[in-house]
Design an enzyme around this catalytic site. Sequence first.
Site, PDB file in Angstrom:
ATOM      1  N   LEU A 193       0.810  -1.217   0.000  1.00 54.83           N
ATOM      2  CA  LEU A 193       0.000   0.000   0.000  1.00 54.83           C
ATOM      3  C   LEU A 193       0.848   1.274   0.000  1.00 54.83           C
ATOM      4  O   LEU A 193       0.337   2.356   0.301  1.00 54.83           O
ATOM      5  CB  LEU A 193      -0.987  -0.042   1.174  1.00 54.83           C
ATOM      6  CG  LEU A 193      -1.908  -1.282   1.172  1.00 54.83           C
ATOM      7  CD1 LEU A 193      -2.948  -1.165   2.278  1.00 54.83           C
ATOM      8  CD2 LEU A 193      -2.601  -1.488  -0.166  1.00 54.83           C
ATOM      9  N   CYS A 194       2.133   1.169  -0.325  1.00 51.76           N
ATOM     10  CA  CYS A 194       3.006   2.345  -0.423  1.00 51.76           C
ATOM     11  C   CYS A 194       2.820   3.036  -1.772  1.00 51.76           C
ATOM     12  O   CYS A 194       2.824   2.381  -2.802  1.00 51.76           O
ATOM     13  CB  CYS A 194       4.467   1.898  -0.341  1.00 51.76           C
ATOM     14  SG  CYS A 194       5.235   2.254   1.226  1.00 51.76           S
ATOM     15  N   HIS A 195       2.722   4.355  -1.744  1.00 57.92           N
ATOM     16  CA  HIS A 195       2.623   5.116  -2.979  1.00 57.92           C
ATOM     17  C   HIS A 195       3.999   5.257  -3.631  1.00 57.92           C
ATOM     18  O   HIS A 195       4.992   5.465  -2.940  1.00 57.92           O
ATOM     19  CB  HIS A 195       2.082   6.521  -2.680  1.00 57.92           C
ATOM     20  CG  HIS A 195       0.703   6.511  -2.122  1.00 57.92           C
ATOM     21  ND1 HIS A 195       0.460   6.304  -0.782  1.00 57.92           N
ATOM     22  CD2 HIS A 195      -0.507   6.649  -2.713  1.00 57.92           C
ATOM     23  CE1 HIS A 195      -0.852   6.333  -0.574  1.00 57.92           C
ATOM     24  NE2 HIS A 195      -1.457   6.527  -1.723  1.00 57.92           N
ATOM     25  N   MET A 243       8.873   4.706   4.930  1.00 56.87           N
ATOM     26  CA  MET A 243       8.966   3.322   4.455  1.00 56.87           C
ATOM     27  C   MET A 243      10.198   3.127   3.571  1.00 56.87           C
ATOM     28  O   MET A 243      10.836   2.072   3.604  1.00 56.87           O
ATOM     29  CB  MET A 243       7.699   2.911   3.691  1.00 56.87           C
ATOM     30  CG  MET A 243       6.434   2.800   4.543  1.00 56.87           C
ATOM     31  SD  MET A 243       6.623   1.930   6.125  1.00 56.87           S
ATOM     32  CE  MET A 243       7.206   0.315   5.586  1.00 56.87           C
ATOM     33  N   GLU A 244      10.525   4.154   2.793  1.00 59.60           N
ATOM     34  CA  GLU A 244      11.707   4.052   1.935  1.00 59.60           C
ATOM     35  C   GLU A 244      12.974   3.994   2.793  1.00 59.60           C
ATOM     36  O   GLU A 244      13.904   3.223   2.496  1.00 59.60           O
ATOM     37  CB  GLU A 244      11.769   5.267   0.983  1.00 59.60           C
ATOM     38  CG  GLU A 244      10.800   5.180  -0.193  1.00 59.60           C
ATOM     39  CD  GLU A 244       9.350   5.458   0.169  1.00 59.60           C
ATOM     40  OE1 GLU A 244       9.063   5.861   1.329  1.00 59.60           O
ATOM     41  OE2 GLU A 244       8.480   5.280  -0.707  1.00 59.60           O
ATOM     42  N   ASP A 270      23.886 -11.544   4.452  1.00 62.40           N
ATOM     43  CA  ASP A 270      24.254 -12.457   3.358  1.00 62.40           C
ATOM     44  C   ASP A 270      25.774 -12.520   3.175  1.00 62.40           C
ATOM     45  O   ASP A 270      26.318 -13.587   2.853  1.00 62.40           O
ATOM     46  CB  ASP A 270      23.593 -11.978   2.061  1.00 62.40           C
ATOM     47  CG  ASP A 270      23.883 -12.892   0.885  1.00 62.40           C
ATOM     48  OD1 ASP A 270      23.701 -14.115   1.027  1.00 62.40           O
ATOM     49  OD2 ASP A 270      24.268 -12.389  -0.183  1.00 62.40           O
TER      50      ASP A 270
END
Lengths: 142, 142, 142, 142, 142, 142
Positions: free
Chosen positions: B61-63, B97-98, B112
Amino acid sequence: MVDVTDKPITKRTARATATLITRPDVIALLVAGNLPKGEALATARIAGIMGAKQTSALIPLCHPLPLSGATVDFDTRDDRVIIETSVKTTGVTGVEMEALTAASIAALTLYDMIKAVDKHAQITDLRVLAKTGGKSGDWVHE
Amino acid sequence: MVDVTDKPITKRTARATATLITRPDVIALLVAGNLPKGEALATARIAGIMGAKQTSALIPLCHPLPLSGATVDFDTRDDRVIIETSVKTTGVTGVEMEALTAASIAALTLYDMIKAVDKHAQITDLRVLAKTGGKSGDWVHE
Amino acid sequence: MVDVTDKPITKRTARATATLITRPDVIALLVAGNLPKGEALATARIAGIMGAKQTSALIPLCHPLPLSGATVDFDTRDDRVIIETSVKTTGVTGVEMEALTAASIAALTLYDMIKAVDKHAQITDLRVLAKTGGKSGDWVHE
Amino acid sequence: MVDVTDKPITKRTARATATLITRPDVIALLVAGNLPKGEALATARIAGIMGAKQTSALIPLCHPLPLSGATVDFDTRDDRVIIETSVKTTGVTGVEMEALTAASIAALTLYDMIKAVDKHAQITDLRVLAKTGGKSGDWVHE
Amino acid sequence: MVDVTDKPITKRTARATATLITRPDVIALLVAGNLPKGEALATARIAGIMGAKQTSALIPLCHPLPLSGATVDFDTRDDRVIIETSVKTTGVTGVEMEALTAASIAALTLYDMIKAVDKHAQITDLRVLAKTGGKSGDWVHE
Amino acid sequence: MVDVTDKPITKRTARATATLITRPDVIALLVAGNLPKGEALATARIAGIMGAKQTSALIPLCHPLPLSGATVDFDTRDDRVIIETSVKTTGVTGVEMEALTAASIAALTLYDMIKAVDKHAQITDLRVLAKTGGKSGDWVHE
């Protein structure tokens, strides 16, 4: 990207976990389906599974693997959500990164779903729980 | 995806952090550039920045936002690496969010790079540090 | 890709629809949440919204647009599911393709969720319902 | 994502179809290569093949499969274009979703190519035509 | 990713070129549409345009830009194909990388189309031809 | 996409090269790590490896292959950087396109890193150096 051409193809599994820490009133909204952005757990499950499939595109030195299974489950506690993922493949390298990526993207999606009501949430305890298959043998995180 | 059509376009920034916990001997290998997979910090920085640009493809739901800047920095401590990210945009929604996605992908990439020597590493303390811009005003995580 | 550099930036919306035709017993399983693959409507909603964001990567001559809103809704009938999508942007071209792509991916996801119990399902009536904004003016499909 | 680790690897094929319904004058423009956006069928063919390869990234619970062949063909009729796709793999699950996704993306691309001259076009009859390989056996849609 | 938050939004264009060198008999097959893989130029054009839209996902420190136009053209000579691309945006940074990426992906696609008949082809002279817009002013490669 | 279903699965390798031509003073900045955008070679190496993994998404008729190894190396000369890539798989088709795509994306990334100080750089001599495995046998470019 490390050369794994000569490693044997075996069945491999990995399980990982992550925890989203928030507040009890936010968990109550989440469980009741009353978050402003909607169905948080179903959305995070789908995002986690889709994220697992993007692992080799996100982590530079990860080999692409044909995933044969992926699950994302949630354990909702008083002030937190514990995410547990499981990934399977039949391939030349392990799927720890895929299980971790699934847990990470599911946790970020939960964060996104609750951030309008809790901007101080945090994600913690992201780690591998267990793996099977491959040269290094099976192990379980104690 | 919540309708943000009528929100004003403003300059927005967010900073986030994540911590990879490992062992001192692994940190020594990492700092000396002696990990089996190579240059861990440079690889994780690039992965984090590229991950930030994939945020709206990963988080349902991120724009999508036109990022105008993204940085990923590392603070190497005795038994851990502290990751700090910063993301900027001129847009209608914030970039928390980014910034979180950049921190998360950078941390997963470090995992990793070291997993051949430490399969018990974990990622913790993934959270937003501060944001500016937008209706809800500026804030700094205490 | 047609040059739209000099077109004005305006608010634009589009609504589209698609219909998945199956059998009444399959709809009963879907409504009861008893499909082998799980929560069909929630999964299809997320897939449709994420698909809308991938439109310019999928349709060769589509311009990338900063979507400011996207919804996917379902109307469950006797032997079918009617999908309706709505997409918004503030940009130089319309969002019909994004609304259609959302409807199409949502319908394909529903097909994937039910194909173990109905391999003869089909998707039909995929079309634009209405659009607003842009030089060609508003219109509603009659 | 359903666990298919223990399913046998076999050769598998699927064929799917979709139909774009428009007007005879639009078909005439398309056949003559006079559409404003250019070569519609070649563009839709490429988009469909590339879309097939993105299936597991678009449909949440689809397993990634190593596609060994994919074709997209067109039958241009008076007022419509009938799309037929064929996809092959040697893998553990079928390729119906890949064939359907190819047909769907090819149809959406045709819609995009003609929408400047026909905003009332629609896509219909998207379904699987036949499949071979796998436990459930071969079948042809009647 | 360099901070461009405070750079002004202006119209920007860039043109780039690349050359695929092969043999005259291969060019004859290509022009006649007789290559084993089919329509080489149409396929390369689409791939170049789609590649331009993926630039910020491929080049780690490239900012995402809303492309408002992209073209890929071919000049078929005796033993080579000269590719020329043009990309436009209204944004804060230039589109040289997008024009170069389009030329590069179009050239690689042509290579892929002819490699069954000429495994010694090479791509050369990939460079920016001209740009307009932005602080550094317009320029044309001499 | 050509049908390769019945081709045998064998170990395959390909090596490719590309050359970025710039100025000696730019090479001096690059070697000293003084370019405005930072660590050019490490960034280009990661971009090349990640690009190799995107080959089948970028080149329309390329089959997806499970890459089992990929390297990108640099030879810095007076006025140029020579890039050499190596890609391995165990699969049904060769990996020339993957090796070329890695070289191309690494070269474009270097161009992006230096373009603030040299807008006249160019990429040349992009070609396959050698391949092993597959029906057409091993060969080395003379």
